[in-house]
Write a protein that holds these residues in place. Structure first.
Motif, PDB file in Angstrom:
ATOM      1  N   SER A  53       0.870  -1.182   0.000  1.00 58.26           N
ATOM      2  CA  SER A  53       0.000   0.000   0.000  1.00 58.26           C
ATOM      3  C   SER A  53       0.905   1.229   0.000  1.00 58.26           C
ATOM      4  CB  SER A  53      -0.918   0.024   1.226  1.00 58.26           C
ATOM      5  OG  SER A  53      -1.790  -1.083   1.236  1.00 58.26           O
ATOM      6  N   ALA A  54       0.347   2.368  -0.384  1.00 54.65           N
ATOM      7  CA  ALA A  54       1.161   3.581  -0.531  1.00 54.65           C
ATOM      8  C   ALA A  54       0.791   4.609   0.532  1.00 54.65           C
ATOM      9  CB  ALA A  54       0.988   4.179  -1.930  1.00 54.65           C
ATOM     10  N   GLN A  86      -7.056   6.785  11.327  1.00 53.65           N
ATOM     11  CA  GLN A  86      -5.831   6.401  12.008  1.00 53.65           C
ATOM     12  C   GLN A  86      -5.554   4.908  11.845  1.00 53.65           C
ATOM     13  OE1 GLN A  86      -5.262   8.012  15.973  1.00 53.65           O
ATOM     14  NE2 GLN A  86      -6.820   9.555  15.612  1.00 53.65           N
ATOM     15  N   LEU A  87      -6.598   4.098  11.803  1.00 52.23           N
ATOM     16  CA  LEU A  87      -6.419   2.660  11.621  1.00 52.23           C
ATOM     17  C   LEU A  87      -5.911   2.356  10.212  1.00 52.23           C
ATOM     18  CD1 LEU A  87      -6.732   0.103  13.244  1.00 52.23           C
ATOM     19  CD2 LEU A  87      -9.093  -0.075  12.435  1.00 52.23           C
ATOM     20  N   ILE A  88      -6.461   3.031   9.213  1.00 50.49           N
ATOM     21  CA  ILE A  88      -5.985   2.853   7.832  1.00 50.49           C
ATOM     22  C   ILE A  88      -4.513   3.217   7.735  1.00 50.49           C
ATOM     23  CG2 ILE A  88      -6.166   3.745   5.476  1.00 50.49           C
ATOM     24  CD1 ILE A  88      -9.182   4.018   5.945  1.00 50.49           C
ATOM     25  N   LEU A  89      -4.145   4.351   8.325  1.00 50.14           N
ATOM     26  CA  LEU A  89      -2.769   4.833   8.231  1.00 50.14           C
ATOM     27  C   LEU A  89      -1.806   3.895   8.952  1.00 50.14           C
ATOM     28  CD1 LEU A  89      -1.245   7.142   6.939  1.00 50.14           C
ATOM     29  CD2 LEU A  89      -1.424   8.401   9.087  1.00 50.14           C
ATOM     30  N   ALA A 115      -1.330   0.835   6.909  1.00 49.16           N
ATOM     31  CA  ALA A 115      -0.513   1.145   5.736  1.00 49.16           C
ATOM     32  C   ALA A 115       0.964   1.228   6.095  1.00 49.16           C
ATOM     33  CB  ALA A 115      -0.972   2.470   5.120  1.00 49.16           C
ATOM     34  N   VAL A 116       1.263   1.742   7.290  1.00 54.54           N
ATOM     35  CA  VAL A 116       2.658   1.814   7.734  1.00 54.54           C
ATOM     36  C   VAL A 116       3.237   0.407   7.872  1.00 54.54           C
ATOM     37  CG1 VAL A 116       4.162   2.449   9.656  1.00 54.54           C
ATOM     38  CG2 VAL A 116       2.433   4.051   8.874  1.00 54.54           C
ATOM     39  N   ILE A 117       2.462  -0.506   8.479  1.00 50.60           N
ATOM     40  CA  ILE A 117       2.932  -1.892   8.602  1.00 50.60           C
ATOM     41  C   ILE A 117       3.124  -2.504   7.218  1.00 50.60           C
ATOM     42  CG2 ILE A 117       2.361  -4.184   9.475  1.00 50.60           C
ATOM     43  CD1 ILE A 117       0.763  -2.837  11.696  1.00 50.60           C
ATOM     44  N   ASP A 118       2.169  -2.271   6.315  1.00 50.44           N
ATOM     45  CA  ASP A 118       2.296  -2.755   4.934  1.00 50.44           C
ATOM     46  C   ASP A 118       3.594  -2.261   4.303  1.00 50.44           C
ATOM     47  OD1 ASP A 118      -0.124  -3.963   5.173  1.00 50.44           O
ATOM     48  OD2 ASP A 118      -1.077  -2.952   3.484  1.00 50.44           O
TER      49      ASP A 118
END
Length: 461
Positions: free
Chosen positions: A159-160, A180-183, A186-189
Motif C-alpha cells: 500500500s502507498a 488512524q487505523l488505515i494509516l 498502511a505503515v505496517i504494509d
C-alpha cells in the motif's frame, strides 16, 4: 610512476541533450501533475504521463526520428537521466521512512496487526499465483519463474502511505478512528513490503532456485535490522547532534543526505536494494529525539518539487502502452488488476472482521489500503532494473498502481460516510482544525496522541 589518464568529460552534445531531457521531463511532470491534482487525481498520474508522452507509448510512434534524437538508445546516455531519478527515489524513500511513527502503530495494537496481516497475506498469495500463471510475454528471458511469481506477489500486496495520507487529510478523516487505523495498517504494509522486496531482489540477484538464497537473504536482513537497532540509533543521534551545531539548515540537510546515501550503498553491497538502506536510515533519523524536523523542510520541498517528479516521469518513459494491444498481455493486465483489487479488499475486510470492526469500517479499510501509488511504481522500477520484469509486465504493474490510486478516494468516501463519528472523534476534529490553523507543528491530541506526524505525512504527499 605513470600518471593516470584524465577522466573524459561529457561531450557537449550529450550534455545538451541530457539537460533538455531533464528540463522537458520536469516541466511536463509539473504541469501534468498539477493538472491531475486540479481534477482530484493523484499528482503521480500526471507525472507518469509526462514520461508516457515522450516515451515509446506515444512519441516513438508519432515521431520516431525525434524520439531517437531525444532519447537515444545508447544505454550510457540513458543512464545519466536514470541516475537523477534514482537519487530522487532514494531521498523520497528516506523521507518517507522519517515519517513513520512506530508508537502510533503500537497504539492501534491488535486491530492494525490483523488488518495489515490479512491485507498483506491474501494479495501476496494470490499475486504469486497469478505470477506462476503469467504468459511468456510478461516474464523476462532467463528469469526463474518462482522469483518472478514472488516478485509479482510483493508488487500486489503493498500500500502507498503518501497517497493514503493525502486522501485521508483531504477527506478530513485523519482525526477519525478509521483514518488512524488505515494509516497504521498502511505503515505496517510499507515496512513489510520493503523487507519482502529486499528478500525477493536478493533471490533475483543470486539467481538461485533453492531455498539457500532465501535463508541467506533473511539472515542478512535480520542482521541488518539488529545492527540498525543496536548501533544505528546511536550513530544517527551522534551525527544529528554534530550537524545541529552547524549554521542554519544546510549542515543538517547535508548530514541526513549523506547518511541516506551511505546506508543505501551499504544495503546495495549486501545484495539488497539500495532503497531498503534509505528506508531504514530514514526511520532511524525520524525516530531520533535529536532531529529538528523544520531543518529538513528545504530538502523535502526540493525532493517533492524536482527529484520525485523526474523519477516518476522516467518511470513513465519505461512504459509502453502499445504492449496492451497484444491479446495475452491485455487479458493478463485485466486479470492482474481484478485480482489486485479483490485480494486487497478481501484481505483487509477479513482482518477487520476478525478484529471485530463493523462492516462499513472493513470496507473503508479495504478502500484505503487498496491504493498502491508510489510504492508499487518503485517496486516495478526495481523489477525492470533487475531484469525480472519485461516492458509488458512492468506496464501492467504501473497501471495497477495508477488505477488503484484513482479508485481509493471515491470508494473511501462512500464507506466512511456510513460510519458515525464518536464524541472522542469530534473532540479530535476540533484539535485537528486548530492544528491546521497554527501550522501543525505542535500539540497533543486527545488521548495523548501527537498530531505532528499525521499532518506532516499528509502534507509530504
Amino acid at each position: 610512476m605513470f600518471a593516470a589518464a584524465p577522466v573524459a568529460v561529457i561531450p557537449a552534445h550529450n550534455l545538451m541533450v541530457f539537460l533538455l531531457q531533464l528540463g522537458l521531463l520536469l516541466g511536463l511532470a509539473t504541469v501534468l501533475g498539477r493538472f491531475s491534482v486540479r481534477f482530484g487525481l493523484p499528482a503521480l498520474l500526471g507525472e507518469l504521463c509526462a514520461g508516457i508522452l515522450i516515451g515509446p507509448s506515444l512519441l516513438a510512434n508519432v515521431a520516431p526520428g525525434l524520439s531517437a534524437w531525444l532519447l537515444p538508445g545508447d544505454p550510457a546516455r540513458f543512464h545519466m537521466i536514470d541516475a537523477v531519478g534514482q537519487l530522487g527515489v532514494l531521498l523520497l524513500v528516506g523521507l518517507t521512512g522519517m515519517h513513520l511513527d512506530l508508537g502510533f502503530i503500537r497504539r492501534q495494537g491488535r486491530s492494525a496487526g490483523w488488518i495489515s496481516g490479512a491485507g498483506l497475506l491474501v494479495p501476496l498469495v494470490l499475486g504469486t499465483g497469478i505470477g506462476f500463471l503469467a504468459p511468456a510475454e510478461m516474464i523476462a528471458d532467463g528469469v526463474d519463474h518462482t522469483v518472478f511469481a514472488l516478485f509479482f506477489g510483493v508488487a500486489l500486496c503493498v500500500s502507498a502511505i503518501p497517497v493514503i495520507a493525502k486522501v485521508l487529510m483531504e477527506m478530513r478523516l485523519l482525526h477519525r478512528d478509521i483514518g488512524q487505523l488505515i494509516l497504521s495498517a498502511a505503515v505496517i504494509d510499507d515496512v513489510v513490503g520493503w523487507l519482502l522486496l529486499s528478500v525477493v531482489s536478493a533471490l533475483a540477484t543470486a539467481g538461485a532456485r533453492t531455498g539457500q538464497a532465501a535463508v541467506t537473504a533473511v539472515a542478512l536482513l535480520a542482521a541488518l535490522v539488529l545492527v540498525a537497532i543496536l548501533a544505528g540509533r546511536r550513530a544517527v543521534a551522534a551525527v544529528l547532534r554534530a550537524a545541529d551545531r552547524g549554521a542554519g539548515n544546510l549542515t543538517t540537510i547535508a548530514a541526513v543526505t549523506v547518511m541516506l546515501l551511505l546506508s543505501a550503498a551499504a544495503t546495495q553491497a549486501m545484495g539488497f536494494e539500495a532503497i531498503l538502506g534509505a528506508f531504514v536510515c530514514g526511520a532511524l533519523v525520524g525516530s531520533s529525539p535529536d532531529l529538528k524536523v523544520a531543518k529538513l523542510a528545504p530538502l523535502q520541498a526540493f525532493v517533492a518539487a524536482v527529484l520525485a517528479p523526474i523519477f516518476f516521469a522516467t518511470a513513465g518513459l519505461r512504459m509502453d502502452l502499445t504492449e496492451l494491444s497484444r491479446p495475452p498481455v491485455l487479458v493478463a493486465g485485466i486479470v492482474v488488476l481484478a485480482v489486485a483489487v479483490i485480494a486487497k479488499f478481501a484481505g483487509a475486510y477479513l482482518g477487520a472482521r476478525i478484529a471485530r470492526r463493523s462492516r462499513w469500517e472493513a470496507l473503508a479499510l479495504g478502500a484505503g489500503l487498496n491504493s498502491r501509488g508510489v510504492i508499487e511504481v518503485i517496486i516495478a522500477m526495481v523489477g525492470l532494473r533487475l531484469g525480472v520484469l519485461t516492458t509488458a509486465s512492468y506496464t501492467v504493474i504501473v497501471l495497477v498502481a495508477v488505477v488503484t490510486s484513482m479508485m481509493a478516494p471515491p470508494l473511501l468516501r462512500f464507506a466512511a460516510s456510513r460510519i458515525a463519528p464518536t464524541e472522542e472523534e469530534a473532540a479530535r476534529e476540533e484539535f485537528f482544525d486548530a492544528l491546521q490553523s497554527t501550522g501543525g507543528e505542535s500539540g497533543e491530541k486527545p488521548g495523548g496522541e501527537t498530531g505532528r506526524e499525521l499532518v506532516t505525512t499528509a502534507k509530504e504527499a
